[in-house]
Write an enzyme that holds these catalytic residues in place. Structure first.
Site, PDB file in Angstrom:
ATOM      1  CE  LYS A  69      -0.302   1.787   4.508  1.00 13.83           C
ATOM      2  NZ  LYS A  69       0.026   1.002   5.663  1.00 13.83           N
ATOM      3  CG  HIS A 197       2.732  -1.191  13.010  1.00 17.74           C
ATOM      4  ND1 HIS A 197       3.607  -1.254  11.948  1.00 17.74           N
ATOM      5  CD2 HIS A 197       2.289   0.083  13.044  1.00 17.74           C
ATOM      6  CE1 HIS A 197       3.682  -0.063  11.361  1.00 17.74           C
ATOM      7  NE2 HIS A 197       2.883   0.764  12.009  1.00 17.74           N
ATOM      8  CD  GLU A 271       3.181  -6.429   8.376  1.00 20.10           C
ATOM      9  OE1 GLU A 271       2.563  -5.341   8.293  1.00 20.10           O
ATOM     10  OE2 GLU A 271       2.641  -7.500   8.666  1.00 20.10           O
TER      11      GLU A 271
HETATM   12  C1  LIG Z   1       1.369   0.975   6.280  1.00 21.25           C
HETATM   13  C2  LIG Z   1       1.695  -0.236   7.009  1.00 21.25           C
HETATM   14  C3  LIG Z   1       3.016  -0.643   7.266  1.00 21.25           C
HETATM   15  C4  LIG Z   1       4.205   0.116   6.790  1.00 21.25           C
HETATM   16  O1  LIG Z   1       4.399   1.262   7.489  1.00 21.25           O
HETATM   17  P1  LIG Z   1       5.732   2.071   7.206  1.00 21.25           P
HETATM   18  O2  LIG Z   1       5.645   3.173   8.182  1.00 21.25           O
HETATM   19  O3  LIG Z   1       5.653   2.520   5.771  1.00 21.25           O
HETATM   20  O4  LIG Z   1       6.844   1.125   7.451  1.00 21.25           O
HETATM   21  C5  LIG Z   1       3.226  -1.837   7.924  1.00 21.25           C
HETATM   22  N1  LIG Z   1       2.219  -2.602   8.312  1.00 21.25           N
HETATM   23  C6  LIG Z   1       0.945  -2.250   8.078  1.00 21.25           C
HETATM   24  C7  LIG Z   1      -0.140  -3.152   8.520  1.00 21.25           C
HETATM   25  C8  LIG Z   1       0.640  -1.074   7.434  1.00 21.25           C
HETATM   26  O5  LIG Z   1      -0.645  -0.753   7.219  1.00 21.25           O
END
Ligand SMILES: *Cc1c(COP(=O)(O)O)cnc(C)c1O
Length: 447
Positions: A69, A197, A271
């Site tokens: 995304k 996250h 991720e």
């Molecule tokens: C957008 C997103 C990321 C990536 O975030 P960054 O700040 O670009 O590293 C990782 N995991 C999920 C579920 C996301 O929606």
């Protein structure tokens, strides 16, 4: 842009030793000046390759899954697939896109916390087994149409800063996790691991300490219930700098060594999104209109006192938050652009604001910066424009994304070949073309 299969051929311009991305931008501005002065991107693929090399040297024990995304440009997918990353998809279109590059289903995770039933079915059909999940409702939907799913339970890392408080409350507490594990067992679903996250604004060492030890608790609960728990996903939030990567690694490594040593057989994955693409893309836009805001002495008593009667400029650009600057709506700051035309250092600077073309009050790209006086037709270049500009966030309303011109320096091109990537086999949709000189005919990708 909704990538389709007939767009799958790309030219990448090979830059001679002394040419820089800047020269390429200049050349395209030159071409555009004779044409319609449309906005465009220049993407330096070498920057993406170097990010992968940095990742491998600093985060060796963690396999990256690129988050589509963030920027779903086909060349980005192809190069990262060739470099061996996995992918996080959160829509049918994203799944189709990565599959069209031959990415194996085992290298894809269906992310996203609220999934439409048809999307879960589509993942099942493709054999994409790893799904992220954080609620019982999701669990029940998955049980209905994807019995082979392997779930990653998303645990909360708690609000760690102001921005986090305003973001959506995703993630499970430890108590929720026990309930989810029991529920999964009842539904005969398989739980394979845990995801957390930590946003880049909160990437303090303690955040990782807590998150990894919480994850260990969930692993223990899961194992108690008979699940084979073997994936730990540490999420995204990598801003692209080597310093941050090192900081995260310093916090993470000792925790992993204690709680998830290699002997446990747990694969650790991450991720990253912005990490790979942010610095690789520059966006060139032209000024299409301009207003001088006169300072009304009545409204600015301070100015009157200080004798500040300098004008303020509002510039309108041919791209805005309803296009490539959609990330501004995510509260991400937009870098101050550089001027394409060299202005002399003596030129006075004026307070300026930069706007998109929509006449909407939200369409303010840069609230205030100091620039010399610009004219309609001048160009501005925004570096670090690769994240959230050409992916699911990019909101190019009329369907016209600015074209992307891809380049790679000769040195970086040799480097990628050293990484074991060969043009004919792994990146068959690429052709690297050598420009005899930067003033020759331009190269572009299909729009
Ligand atoms: C957008 C997103 C990321 C990536 O975030 P960054 O700040 O670009 O590293 C990782 N995991 C999920 C579920 C996301 O929606």
């Amino acid at each position: 842009m909704k990538g389709t299969l007939d767009e799958l051929h790309y030219s990448v311009e090979l830059l001679e030793r002394d040419a820089a991305v800047r020269d390429v931008i200049d050349k395209h501005i030159c071409d555009q000046t004779l044409a319609q002065k449309n906005a465009f991107f220049v993407a330096d693929l070498g920057a993406i390759i170097w990010q992968q090399i940095r990742w491998k040297s600093r985060m060796e024990q963690v396999r990256p899954f690129y988050v589509l995304k963030c920027n779903s440009s086909p060349v980005v997918i192809e190069i990262l697939a060739a470099l061996g990353t996995g992918f996080i998809c959160s829509s049918k279109h994203e799944l189709e896109l990565v599959k069209s590059f031959g990415v194996l289903s085992q290298d894809i995770i269906l992310g996203g916390m609220c999934k439409q039933l048809s999307l879960i079915k589509y993942a099942a059909k493709l054999g994409v087994q790893l799904l992220v999940c954080d609620s019982e409702a999701e669990l029940r939907k998955i049980a209905r149409c994807h019995s082979k799913a392997k779930l990653l339970l998303q645990v909360t890392t708690g609000g760690c800063c102001e921005r986090e408080e305003t973001s959506m409350p995703f993630g499970l507490t430890l108590k929720d996790c026990r309930h989810m594990l029991e529920c999964a067992k009842e539904l005969s679903l398989h739980v394979a691991g845990v995801k957390f996250h930590i946003p880049s604004c909160c990437a303090e060492p303690q955040a990782f300490t807590h998150a990894v030890s919480d994850a260990r608790c969930v692993f223990d609960m899961g194992e108690e219930l008979g699940f084979v728990m073997n994936i730990l996903d540490i999420g995204g939030g990598f801003d692209g700098t080597e310093a941050q990567l090192e900081k995260v690694n310093r916090a993470l490594k000792p925790m992993l060594d204690v709680y998830f040593p290699p002997s446990t057989g747990v694969s650790v994955i991450a991720e990253p999104g912005a990490y790979y693409v942010s610095a690789a893309f520059s966006l060139a836009v032209s000024i299409i209109s301009k207003k001088i805001v006169s300072r009304d002495a009545g409204q600015h008593p301070d100015d009157e006192l200080s004798g500040n009667d300098e004008p303020e400029f509002q510039y309108y650009m041919n791209d805005g938050v309803f296009g490539s600057f959609a990330y501004k709506l995510l509260d991400e700051s937009v870098p101050v652009p550089s001027l394409h035309k060299e202005k002399s250092l003596e030129e006075p600077l004026f307070s300026s604001s930069l706007w998109g073309p929509s006449s909407d009050g939200l369409d303010q790209v840069v609230e205030s910066c100091l620039l010399p006086e610009l004219s309609v037709g001048d160009w501005l270049v925004f570096s670090h424009s690769g994240a959230n500009s050409l992916g699911a966030m990019g909101a190019h309303a009329d369907g016209h994304r600015p074209p992307v011109h891809y380049v790679i320096s000769a040195g970086d091109w040799y480097e990628i070949q050293n990484c074991g990537v060969t043009l004919d086999t792994t990146m068959k949709n690429f052709s690297v073309v050598q420009q005899p000189s930067l003033t020759e005919t331009s190269i572009s990708t299909p729009a």
